[in-house]
Write a protein that holds these residues in place. Structure first.
Motif, PDB file in Angstrom:
ATOM      1  N   ILE A   1       0.743  -1.243   0.620  1.00  0.00           N
ATOM      2  CA  ILE A   1       0.250   0.421  -0.052  1.00  0.00           C
ATOM      3  C   ILE A   1       0.780   1.363  -0.115  1.00  0.00           C
ATOM      4  N   HIS A   2       2.715   1.044   0.603  1.00  0.00           N
ATOM      5  CA  HIS A   2       3.387   2.748   0.697  1.00  0.00           C
ATOM      6  C   HIS A   2       2.108   3.805   1.276  1.00  0.00           C
ATOM      7  N   LEU A   3       1.707   3.810   2.374  1.00  0.00           N
ATOM      8  CA  LEU A   3       1.585   5.338   2.877  1.00  0.00           C
ATOM      9  C   LEU A   3       1.701   6.055   3.057  1.00  0.00           C
ATOM     10  N   ARG A   4       2.232   7.252   2.196  1.00  0.00           N
ATOM     11  CA  ARG A   4       2.667   8.517   3.257  1.00  0.00           C
ATOM     12  C   ARG A   4       2.182   9.359   2.891  1.00  0.00           C
ATOM     13  N   ALA A   5       2.380  10.759   4.002  1.00  0.00           N
ATOM     14  CA  ALA A   5       1.550  11.838   3.913  1.00  0.00           C
ATOM     15  C   ALA A   5       2.064  12.563   2.137  1.00  0.00           C
ATOM     16  N   VAL A   6       3.436  12.348   1.728  1.00  0.00           N
ATOM     17  CA  VAL A   6       3.506  13.185   0.343  1.00  0.00           C
ATOM     18  C   VAL A   6       2.617  12.801  -1.058  1.00  0.00           C
ATOM     19  N   ASN A   7       2.697  11.497  -0.959  1.00  0.00           N
ATOM     20  CA  ASN A   7       1.123  10.893  -1.868  1.00  0.00           C
ATOM     21  C   ASN A   7      -0.283  11.445  -1.307  1.00  0.00           C
TER      22      ASN A   7
ATOM     23  N   GLU B   1      -7.374   5.080 -16.595  1.00  0.00           N
ATOM     24  CA  GLU B   1      -8.103   5.870 -17.322  1.00  0.00           C
ATOM     25  C   GLU B   1      -9.645   6.567 -16.644  1.00  0.00           C
ATOM     26  N   LYS B   2     -10.418   4.394 -16.675  1.00  0.00           N
ATOM     27  CA  LYS B   2     -11.753   4.859 -16.013  1.00  0.00           C
ATOM     28  C   LYS B   2     -11.984   5.085 -14.074  1.00  0.00           C
ATOM     29  N   GLY B   3     -10.674   4.937 -13.797  1.00  0.00           N
ATOM     30  CA  GLY B   3     -10.941   5.225 -11.558  1.00  0.00           C
ATOM     31  C   GLY B   3     -11.318   3.933 -11.269  1.00  0.00           C
ATOM     32  N   ALA B   4     -11.160   2.693 -12.220  1.00  0.00           N
ATOM     33  CA  ALA B   4     -12.406   1.720 -11.390  1.00  0.00           C
ATOM     34  C   ALA B   4     -11.288   0.602 -11.932  1.00  0.00           C
ATOM     35  N   TYR B   5     -11.834  -0.021 -10.970  1.00  0.00           N
ATOM     36  CA  TYR B   5     -11.112  -1.486 -11.124  1.00  0.00           C
ATOM     37  C   TYR B   5     -12.030  -2.511 -11.338  1.00  0.00           C
ATOM     38  N   PHE B   6     -11.498  -3.759 -12.485  1.00  0.00           N
ATOM     39  CA  PHE B   6     -12.101  -4.694 -13.271  1.00  0.00           C
ATOM     40  C   PHE B   6     -11.789  -5.987 -12.982  1.00  0.00           C
TER      41      PHE B   6
ATOM     42  N   TYR C   1      -1.015   0.281  -3.901  1.00  0.00           N
ATOM     43  CA  TYR C   1      -0.596   1.776  -4.590  1.00  0.00           C
ATOM     44  C   TYR C   1       0.779   1.998  -4.414  1.00  0.00           C
ATOM     45  N   GLU C   2       0.626   2.331  -6.044  1.00  0.00           N
ATOM     46  CA  GLU C   2       2.101   2.841  -6.941  1.00  0.00           C
ATOM     47  C   GLU C   2       2.173   4.062  -6.506  1.00  0.00           C
ATOM     48  N   THR C   3       1.705   4.718  -8.195  1.00  0.00           N
ATOM     49  CA  THR C   3       1.505   5.887  -8.272  1.00  0.00           C
ATOM     50  C   THR C   3       0.496   4.966  -9.070  1.00  0.00           C
ATOM     51  N   ARG C   4      -0.437   6.900  -9.163  1.00  0.00           N
ATOM     52  CA  ARG C   4      -1.693   7.252 -10.085  1.00  0.00           C
ATOM     53  C   ARG C   4      -1.740   6.505 -10.962  1.00  0.00           C
TER      54      ARG C   4
ATOM     55  N   TRP D   1      -3.346  12.713  -1.814  1.00  0.00           N
ATOM     56  CA  TRP D   1      -4.591  13.324  -2.399  1.00  0.00           C
ATOM     57  C   TRP D   1      -4.793  12.075  -3.345  1.00  0.00           C
ATOM     58  N   SER D   2      -3.448  11.477  -3.915  1.00  0.00           N
ATOM     59  CA  SER D   2      -3.239   9.974  -5.245  1.00  0.00           C
ATOM     60  C   SER D   2      -3.321   9.292  -4.417  1.00  0.00           C
ATOM     61  N   GLN D   3      -2.902   8.805  -3.611  1.00  0.00           N
ATOM     62  CA  GLN D   3      -3.596   7.790  -2.742  1.00  0.00           C
ATOM     63  C   GLN D   3      -5.348   7.155  -2.390  1.00  0.00           C
ATOM     64  N   ASP D   4      -5.520   8.417  -2.213  1.00  0.00           N
ATOM     65  CA  ASP D   4      -6.744   8.783  -2.200  1.00  0.00           C
ATOM     66  C   ASP D   4      -7.053   8.200  -2.892  1.00  0.00           C
ATOM     67  N   VAL D   5      -7.088   8.719  -4.341  1.00  0.00           N
ATOM     68  CA  VAL D   5      -7.935   8.765  -5.324  1.00  0.00           C
ATOM     69  C   VAL D   5      -7.806   6.906  -5.199  1.00  0.00           C
TER      70      VAL D   5
END
Length: 593
Positions: free
Chosen positions: A12-18, A301-306, A270-273, A20-24
């Motif tokens: 998951i690689h959680l850190r404050a600097v990321n 592109e769709k912001g969703a999982y399939f 989570y790695e990058t957006r 916003w992107s992590q939340d998406v």
């Protein structure tokens, strides 16, 4: 009985600097699992195979708490059923760097690792690199019923889902991690950690039907001397091994078909957006003997999982050791009179006492293993044999709750179908009828045999430790099983513990070993070596006359082992110079040869 379902997420690689992107991305993951639940796929528990944080910092675990609360809401899985292990990103590399460098260079063989994992200041100091992860796990999952392994690295948790008992073996593969390519081939799990976890997993009033092991790192990143034995032990004991770190989902079977361990590597959460993240859903249908692994992939592109793929694997539980061929055959005859002629043969197949299945060929039938039947034939008989074997799972799940007759009536249709198919084939193939008659007769003779002990797995571990002369691990494993009530099994445990204690230097340990061997030579399940080991211990403690008496009692009880006792007796003679005892030994040798 419905299938058991669990989610597997990792990295998951959680850190404050990321944040916003992590939340998406992570909110998309939560929406995905919520959609799955609303469509009928509700998870029973969740595995998180490491790299929860980015750098093992305290503030990163505050982010983890928020994410897990959201995931808990989306899945409705209680936090007590979130099972986590640390990854290399859960290491605080600012702590104990010099200590880490020293330990990394020193732990270059199994004996050194065993000693190091035995505890001490160096071990405790090294673990401060994981202190923030450990604090998070202890506080956030404080209601979780987990039991730490003896060396303090991993833990096990036992959960019941309906009729199914599961043991989660959560292993720490990151205690010697640094991160990056430098870790490849340098990591350690430690055989001691694995043996402790397996021993705890199988110990208890109810033996687990399913063993699920997990660690952050895949086996191929472990140091070779540790990898081979750790991988062997885990794949032999577990039905699943979950890992992360690779950032790409992958499934791999090890072993024969349904008896194999299925390795499930999760993708990164989570790695990058813009990364194509993934998580896995496992569905375990024991009555059908099926493991389904679905990979759900994130589309930036769709912001969703399939759902990207679903793969199916067999699973076959071990036959129940305490069921005899005779009892099961009688139940089959009562439930399905039409297949009475081969009831003992079918019972022996289900219980693993026989392994010869009829395999159709162009000119009749050969007999071979179930694996051969499945690989060489895809016809109707092969399909019915595959369904027939899954009845083992119903026996394992319900034997201590219902009678054999009730289990057959509820779940034994596959037994009836396979048996009737064989009976029908015998009507047109006299050679097959004759061969099945021979197997039936042999199975009927076998029906009065003694079933294998249900303790065989833990005992096998102990016997391996005796061969390796790994006395500290043997002692710990045996001590945990001393409460077993079955006298035969309890005698074997005492024997293993006595062997271990006899090899410690402390006087109290050797005296305890003597006491245990003295108990063993008085019990109905004694072995000739119990007399010999007791005599050697007594001689070492200066009790030569007692040692002589034990040798003579051993000869009286096991005259066929006279050569073994004569050799031990000669050691006593050399130590004491007792000529009369030597003459007594020589006389016994003449009488018994």
């Amino acid at each position: 009985m419905r299938p058991i379902v669990w989610l597997h997420i990792s990295d998951i690689h959680l850190r404050a600097v990321n944040q916003w992107s992590q939340d998406v991305v992570l909110q998309a993951l939560c929406r995905s699992v919520e959609d799955q639940r609303e469509e009928g796929t509700s998870a029973d528990f969740i595995l998180v195979s490491g790299d929860i944080a980015f750098a093992g910092k305290r503030e990163e675990y505050a982010l983890a708490e928020n994410f897990f609360k959201e995931l808990q809401t989306a899945t409705e899985v209680p936090l007590e059923r979130f099972f986590c292990v640390p990854g290399n990103h859960d290491i605080n590399r600012d702590r104990q760097n010099m200590c880490f460098r020293g330990v990394l260079g020193e732990l270059n063989n199994a004996n050194k690792v065993d000693v190091f994992l035995g505890g001490g200041e160096d071990f405790e100091t090294l673990l401060t690199r994981q202190e923030n992860y450990r604090a998070f796990q202890d506080s956030f999952f404080d209601k979780q019923d987990r039991h730490q392994t003896q060396e303090g690295l991993g833990y096990i948790s036992r959960i019941a889902i309906g009729e199914v008992q599961l043991a989660i073996l959560a292993l720490n593969s990151a205690w010697l991690a640094e991160g990056g390519k430098e870790d490849h081939g340098r990591l350690l799990i430690g055989e001691r950690q694995v043996i402790n976890a397996i021993g705890m997993g199988f110990h208890g009033e109810h033996k687990p039907h399913i063993i699920v092991a997990m660690a952050h790192h895949p086996f191929h990143l472990i140091q070779e001397f540790d990898r081979s034995i750790v991988q062997h032990r885990l794949e032999e004991a577990a039905h699943f091994f979950h890992c992360g770190h690779l950032h790409e989902p992958e499934n791999r079977l090890t072993g024969p078909l349904g008896k194999s361990c299925l390795t499930v590597a999760a993708g990164a959460s989570y790695e990058t957006r813009q990364s194509r993240h993934a998580y896995s859903i496992v569905k375990l249908d024991l009555l059908r003997g099926i493991r389904n692994i679905s990979v759900l992939r994130y589309s930036p592109e769709k912001g969703a999982y399939f759902c990207e793929s679903t793969e199916e694997y067999q699973i076959e539980l071990s036959p129940i050791a305490s069921i005899g061929v005779k009892d099961l055959a009688l139940a089959i005859q009562n439930a399905y009179p039409a297949i009475e002629a081969i009831a003992n043969y079918l019972a022996a197949l289900v219980l693993g006492k026989k392994s010869e299945f009829p395999i159709p060929t162009l000119i009749g039938y050969n007999f071979g293993s179930y694996e051969s039947l499945r690989s060489l034939s895809c016809g109707e008989l092969s399909r019915k044999a595959e369904q027939f074997i899954t009845f083992r799972n119903a026996l394992s799940l319900f034997f201590d709750r219902e009678s054999l007759e009730e289990i057959l009536l509820k779940y034994g249709e596959t037994v009836s179908q396979f048996g009737n198919a064989l009976i029908e084939e015998c009507q047109v193939d006299s050679v097959l009828k004759k061969r099945l008659g021979e197997y039936e007769a042999d199975s009927r003779r076998m029906a009065n045999g003694t079933p294998r002990s249900a303790f065989h797995h833990s005992l096998s571990l102990m016997q391996d430790l005796v061969e390796d002369r790994n006395w500290p691990l043997l002692r710990g494993l045996a001590e945990r099983h001393l409460t077993i009530s079955d006298l035969s099994v309890n005698s074997q445990v005492k024997r293993m513990l006595a062997l271990a204690l006899a090899n410690f230097e402390e006087t109290r340990d050797r005296k305890k070993a003597i006491e245990l061997f003295q108990e063993l030579v008085q019990c109905p399940f004694l072995e000739f070596s119990d007399f010999g080991n007791l005599a050697i211990l007594l001689l070492g403690d200066g009790l030569a006359s007692d040692a002589e008496e034990v040798v003579l009692k051993g000869i009286e009880r096991f005259p066929e082992r006279i050569s073994y006792f004569y050799e031990i007796g000669q050691k006593i003679v050399v130590a004491t110079g007792n000529r009369s005892f030597r003459k007594r030994l020589e006389n016994e040798l003449r009488l018994n040869n």
